[in-house]
Scaffold this motif. Structure first.
Motif, mmCIF file in Angstrom:
data_model
loop_
_atom_site.group_PDB
_atom_site.id
_atom_site.type_symbol
_atom_site.label_atom_id
_atom_site.label_comp_id
_atom_site.label_asym_id
_atom_site.label_seq_id
_atom_site.Cartn_x
_atom_site.Cartn_y
_atom_site.Cartn_z
ATOM 1 N N ASN A 81 0.858 -1.259 -0.010
ATOM 2 C CA ASN A 81 0.005 0.113 0.044
ATOM 3 C C ASN A 81 0.994 1.169 0.016
ATOM 4 O O ASN A 81 1.282 1.684 1.035
ATOM 5 N N THR A 82 1.141 1.813 -1.274
ATOM 6 C CA THR A 82 2.304 2.682 -1.388
ATOM 7 C C THR A 82 1.572 4.265 -0.860
ATOM 8 O O THR A 82 2.212 5.042 -0.571
ATOM 9 N N ALA A 83 0.156 4.119 -0.691
ATOM 10 C CA ALA A 83 -0.203 5.563 -0.096
ATOM 11 C C ALA A 83 0.090 5.715 1.231
ATOM 12 O O ALA A 83 0.010 6.845 1.642
ATOM 13 N N LEU A 84 0.723 4.591 1.917
ATOM 14 C CA LEU A 84 0.982 4.798 3.071
ATOM 15 C C LEU A 84 2.534 5.736 3.330
ATOM 16 O O LEU A 84 2.449 6.128 4.380
ATOM 17 N N GLU A 85 3.067 5.611 2.215
ATOM 18 C CA GLU A 85 4.124 6.391 2.395
ATOM 19 C C GLU A 85 3.881 7.913 2.594
ATOM 20 O O GLU A 85 4.722 8.662 3.195
ATOM 21 N N LEU A 93 -7.006 6.086 10.683
ATOM 22 C CA LEU A 93 -8.262 6.643 10.137
ATOM 23 C C LEU A 93 -8.958 5.342 9.675
ATOM 24 O O LEU A 93 -10.178 5.446 9.589
ATOM 25 N N SER A 94 -8.475 4.435 8.935
ATOM 26 C CA SER A 94 -9.146 3.337 8.366
ATOM 27 C C SER A 94 -8.135 1.990 8.374
ATOM 28 O O SER A 94 -7.749 1.591 7.410
ATOM 29 N N ASP A 98 -8.815 1.362 4.011
ATOM 30 C CA ASP A 98 -7.720 2.061 3.468
ATOM 31 C C ASP A 98 -6.291 1.794 3.813
ATOM 32 O O ASP A 98 -5.370 2.001 3.435
ATOM 33 N N GLY A 99 -6.215 1.597 5.450
ATOM 34 C CA GLY A 99 -4.988 1.430 6.155
ATOM 35 C C GLY A 99 -4.160 0.022 5.841
ATOM 36 O O GLY A 99 -3.337 -0.266 6.611
#
Length: 126
Positions: A81-85, A93-94, A98-99
């Motif tokens: 999950n590159t969004a965590l970078e 939050l999720s 999403d987390g």
């Protein structure tokens, strides 16, 4: 806790979602993120990395502590999950949506049977 009856859990506070295609999605539980506090950094593993049950999978750092995240199953990392970078706080939050941290292609699908149900996990943290 959210409606999480379709998830499996570890005693080290990881959750596992069977995606039904030979892969699972892995993250940390609401309880774990509450204990950590505000998450400020997530170290992601490499795609293609092989992991065994109990191996270090990731590191989640918060304002209070750093916590190793362990592989709940054996297999190959097929997605992170590159969004965590850019937004590690997504775990706060999720945590169950999403987390998520990684997706693993199972090498031993029977290992899912060794994980706790949602009700067993809930009982273990009360």
């Amino acid at each position: 806790m959210n409606n999480i009856e379709n998830l499996k859990f570890t005693d080290t506070h990881e959750w596992v979602l069977d995606n039904g295609d030979g892969t699972v999605t892995v993250g940390i539980t609401e309880h774990a993120q509450e204990q950590l506090g505000d998450v400020v950094f997530v170290e992601l593993p490499e795609i293609g990395q092989e992991v065994g049950t109990g191996d270090d999978l990731s590191l989640v750092e918060s304002v209070k502590a750093a916590s190793d995240i362990y592989a709940p199953v054996s297999g190959e990392i097929v997605e992170v999950n590159t969004a965590l970078e850019e937004a590690p706080e997504t775990i706060n939050l999720s945590a169950f949506e999403d987390g998520w941290i990684v997706k693993v292609k199972l090498s031993e699908p029977a290992e899912l049977d060794d994980l706790m149900s949602a009700s067993a996990y809930q009982a273990s943290i009360e």
